[in-house]
Motif scaffolding. Sequence first.
Motif, PDB file in Angstrom:
ATOM      1  N   ARG A   1      52.063  47.642  45.544  1.00  0.00           N
ATOM      2  CA  ARG A   1      51.058  46.922  44.756  1.00  0.00           C
ATOM      3  C   ARG A   1      50.381  47.954  43.875  1.00  0.00           C
ATOM      4  O   ARG A   1      50.181  49.092  44.276  1.00  0.00           O
ATOM      5  CB  ARG A   1      50.032  46.254  45.687  1.00  0.00           C
TER       6      ARG A   1
ATOM      7  N   ASP B   1      47.008  48.202  41.454  1.00  0.00           N
ATOM      8  CA  ASP B   1      45.822  47.594  40.832  1.00  0.00           C
ATOM      9  C   ASP B   1      44.952  48.625  40.148  1.00  0.00           C
ATOM     10  O   ASP B   1      43.854  48.308  39.698  1.00  0.00           O
ATOM     11  CB  ASP B   1      44.972  46.886  41.920  1.00  0.00           C
TER      12      ASP B   1
ATOM     13  N   GLN C   1      44.190  43.629  48.178  1.00  0.00           N
ATOM     14  CA  GLN C   1      43.736  42.374  47.568  1.00  0.00           C
ATOM     15  C   GLN C   1      42.229  42.222  47.752  1.00  0.00           C
ATOM     16  O   GLN C   1      41.498  41.889  46.802  1.00  0.00           O
ATOM     17  CB  GLN C   1      44.464  41.191  48.229  1.00  0.00           C
ATOM     18  N   ARG C   2      41.734  42.507  48.957  1.00  0.00           N
ATOM     19  CA  ARG C   2      40.290  42.416  49.219  1.00  0.00           C
ATOM     20  C   ARG C   2      39.527  43.377  48.314  1.00  0.00           C
ATOM     21  O   ARG C   2      38.466  43.059  47.774  1.00  0.00           O
ATOM     22  CB  ARG C   2      40.002  42.755  50.688  1.00  0.00           C
TER      23      ARG C   2
ATOM     24  N   ALA D   1      40.544  44.645  45.413  1.00  0.00           N
ATOM     25  CA  ALA D   1      40.646  44.221  44.002  1.00  0.00           C
ATOM     26  C   ALA D   1      39.544  43.205  43.697  1.00  0.00           C
ATOM     27  O   ALA D   1      38.910  43.246  42.650  1.00  0.00           O
ATOM     28  CB  ALA D   1      42.024  43.630  43.741  1.00  0.00           C
ATOM     29  N   ASP D   2      39.282  42.363  44.674  1.00  0.00           N
ATOM     30  CA  ASP D   2      38.225  41.363  44.494  1.00  0.00           C
ATOM     31  C   ASP D   2      36.858  42.027  44.308  1.00  0.00           C
ATOM     32  O   ASP D   2      35.924  41.429  43.811  1.00  0.00           O
ATOM     33  CB  ASP D   2      38.179  40.424  45.712  1.00  0.00           C
ATOM     34  N   GLN D   3      36.757  43.287  44.804  1.00  0.00           N
ATOM     35  CA  GLN D   3      35.489  44.021  44.644  1.00  0.00           C
ATOM     36  C   GLN D   3      35.538  44.967  43.438  1.00  0.00           C
ATOM     37  O   GLN D   3      34.689  45.826  43.267  1.00  0.00           O
ATOM     38  CB  GLN D   3      35.198  44.842  45.906  1.00  0.00           C
ATOM     39  N   GLY D   4      36.639  44.894  42.690  1.00  0.00           N
ATOM     40  CA  GLY D   4      36.754  45.747  41.509  1.00  0.00           C
ATOM     41  C   GLY D   4      37.217  47.148  41.809  1.00  0.00           C
ATOM     42  O   GLY D   4      37.075  48.055  40.985  1.00  0.00           O
TER      43      GLY D   4
ATOM     44  N   GLN E   1      41.103  43.834  56.989  1.00  0.00           N
ATOM     45  CA  GLN E   1      39.656  43.706  56.708  1.00  0.00           C
ATOM     46  C   GLN E   1      38.943  45.025  56.973  1.00  0.00           C
ATOM     47  O   GLN E   1      38.149  45.491  56.150  1.00  0.00           O
ATOM     48  CB  GLN E   1      39.074  42.601  57.609  1.00  0.00           C
TER      49      GLN E   1
ATOM     50  N   THR F   1      35.922  50.711  50.990  1.00  0.00           N
ATOM     51  CA  THR F   1      34.729  50.391  50.189  1.00  0.00           C
ATOM     52  C   THR F   1      33.616  51.393  50.470  1.00  0.00           C
ATOM     53  O   THR F   1      32.980  51.928  49.559  1.00  0.00           O
ATOM     54  CB  THR F   1      34.248  48.965  50.520  1.00  0.00           C
TER      55      THR F   1
END
Length: 632
Positions: A495, A497, A518-519, A521-524, A608, A615
């Motif tokens: 992947r 991103d 994916q998680r 990416a949702d947070q930028g 998760q 993060t």
Amino acid sequence: MTLLESVHGPADLKRLGTDELVRLAEEIRRFLVEKVSRTGGHLGPNLGVVELTMAVHRVFDSPRDSVVFDTGHQSYVHKILTGRRDGFDTLRQKGGLSGYPSRAESEHDVEENSHASTALSYADGLAKAYQLTGQRRHVVAVVGDGALTGGMCWEALNNIASGADRPVVIVVNDNGRSYSPTIGGLADHLSSLRLQPGYERALERGKNALQSAPIVGKPLYAALHATKRGIKDAISPQAMFEDLGLKYIGPVDGHDTPALESALRRAKSFGGPVIVHTVTRKGNGFAPAENHEADQMHATGVIDPITGENIGPAKRTWTHVFADELAVLGGERPDLVAITAAMRGPTGLDKFAGLYPDRCFDVGIAEQHAMTSAAGLAMGGMHPVVAIYATFLNRAFDQLLMDVAMHRQGVTVVLDRAGVTGPDGASHHGMWDLSICGLVPGIHVAAPRDAASLREQLREAVAIPDAPSVVRYPKASVGADLPALERVGGVDVLRRDGDDVLLVTVGAFGELGVAAAQRLADQGIGVTVVDPRWVFPVPDELVRMAARHRLVVTVEDGGRHGGFGWALAAALRDASVDVPLRDLGIPQEFHQHGERGEVLADLGLTAQDVARRITEWVAAAQPAEMSATVEK
Ligand SMILES: Cc1ncc(C[n+]2csc(CCOP(=O)(O)OP(=O)(O)O)c2C)c(N)n1
Ligand SMILES: CC(=O)[C@@H](O)[C@H](O)COP(=O)(O)O
Ligand SMILES: [Mg+2]
């Protein structure tokens, strides 16, 4: 109240009469089938040692006398008789009863290691300690015929035999099987002894009759006893044990309580090293286990308590994929041979063995021998595939290092159950193999991420002619194939991103990495997920990729200490690539039993948790470098 409910410890057992013992054995068998059919576990081995364990606890005085179970998978009856009956609804479950002895559970438990062939060494050490401290305590080691094929047993026997005044009682639980029929000369030896199962009973009856006869009884008994000895020496090769300096008693019917107790009492009174050879039947008393073709229900999942049919979910595992591909390879490569350490079925070699019976070797529970024998096979022009569980590679590290790698021999080691296994607890988690393999010069280690990768990398491994190759995969169902976006320098990009984070996933954790990305990416946070495929030697491409990212994170189903993450960090240092690296893996501790998913979650090895950690790391990194990313 049932008899079983009245037994809270060995003292209660000692008070029972003959008829009550028969009833108690029946109740224990019913209890085992009822409980283990619900939880899964080692039903066959434990059904085989009901009378044996009862007799040991009636004749000896645990915990003053130490009772050691080799491998420990056959210690359920011991647990029932030592006050843990009520725990069986939680057998092998997180926070519940261990499927092996556990020192934390009971003072009656001595050895926790589920690696076979160690009990006699513990016994030797315990007996020496008791002698040195003036403690008159017996040591009783219950060891299976399969475990006896392990070299440590013979190292221990050699030492035990030299302790003529150390009371070590070796109870051989001879059921003729490991998973499958026990192999080798020793097994043949034991079976030649097994031919007279009633031998001790007949002897017992004869002795009692003779000794009670007036006048002629005793002299006649003495004469017959001498004759018996001569017969034993002549016709029964247990002389081997006695020539080693070990008194031999047996064979004894391992389901005949009076005969067992008589033999054990004789052994106890002997005061030195003695073997009591008991003959038992794995799965005894539960027909579906007794007649179970493959392994007499050595280890079951959830089964029907009447029919024995498996009622757990049918699943396609990594083992199945390996089994199928090796069978295909066997047809393409006549030089391929397979080696198992008494686990042909569980490691997926049955199919290959069925097609090429002359090219599959079961060496017994002897991983060290398996590895060096493989080096010999390679020197002789074959390409061996040694299939073992990852945790048992520990046993064969020196052989892998010195006999295979130093001699540059093309041997492929397939490690099943790599990573967190689950219900079998601390000594079964396959968490050491990457650390071990990372020490071996010239080794090639593959960690396939899916079935397609396993097939591909197994082929690549058996094509390596001059070095050890390893393919490792978990005890799990194999998921859907996870195709790569592209392959760069042997590294699969799963992947892409962004270049904030290079997330390097090992093996089956590829899926976890993509989900974590994916998680993020949702947070930028822009994450590139890559699968190195071959984790050792560390791919040069990974170093180049790392240099193009702000943070490198590795995640592996293996011990952190000396694992892949550490190796990549070293490679970055060696290449003067100054990018921070964080490695996620199994902490260097002994991790208790539970379902694989539960243990992984407790260790933070989920998509998760990985996303959350990344993060945090991104947020904690230099604001100038990373803030733009986080604010996006
Ligand atoms: C070093 C090692 N290799 C393989 C195993 C896997 N294993 C667990 S039990 C078993 C068979 C043991 O046979 P035996 O000692 O005869 O005991 P039984 O099950 O017959 O009572 C094997 C091979 C192990 N526990 N340890
Ligand atoms: C006792 C032992 O080493 C094995 O029988 C162990 O229970 C592995 O079980 P799986 O084959 O289910 O992983
Ligand atoms: Mg056996």
